[in-house]
Design an enzyme around this catalytic site. Structure first.
Site, PDB file in Angstrom:
ATOM      1  CG  HIS A  57       4.417   3.139  -2.392  1.00 12.78           C
ATOM      2  ND1 HIS A  57       3.699   2.494  -1.406  1.00 12.78           N
ATOM      3  CD2 HIS A  57       3.789   4.324  -2.595  1.00 12.78           C
ATOM      4  CE1 HIS A  57       2.675   3.248  -1.049  1.00 12.78           C
ATOM      5  NE2 HIS A  57       2.705   4.380  -1.755  1.00 12.78           N
ATOM      6  CB  CYS A  67       6.939  -2.634   0.756  1.00 13.98           C
ATOM      7  SG  CYS A  67       5.684  -1.588   1.520  1.00 13.98           S
TER       8      CYS A  67
END
Length: 103
Positions: A21, A33
């Site tokens: 992430h 992201c």
């Protein structure tokens, strides 16, 4: 951090994995992201259009994607090269959030 690892054989890309992430922003608002996800998903869609019988894609747990390409042709290599260049550009802009590796 998101890590994208490209796998090569005989001078050509035969797949990649993406995991992690970015941690740049709150979930649902993380632009790094979103950028990586868009590039990865677009590449998988293009590869699937070009040669669906040569592609194996597994979207495992959240934040993980594994893609393998059997006998990649020139167009598939172009798709992979564009994704790689784009991700390397993101890595330059967000070095704390994106890492591109090669095996």
């Amino acid at each position: 951090m998101i890590t994208v690892t490209f796998r090569s054989r005989d001078g050509g890309c035969v797949g990649f994995s993406a995991e992690g992430h970015a941690g740049y922003g709150p979930p649902g608002q993380d632009i790094v992201c979103a950028a990586v996800s868009s590039l990865v998903q677009s590449a998988v869609l293009a590869l699937n259009i070009l040669a669906p019988d040569h592609l194996s894609a597994d979207a495992g747990t959240s934040g993980h994607m594994e893609v393998r390409i059997r006998d990649p042709d020139e167009m598939m290599q172009v798709v992979m090269a564009v994704m790689e260049l784009s991700l390397e550009d993101l890595q330059r802009q967000y070095p704390e959030n994106v890492r591109v590796c090669h095996e």
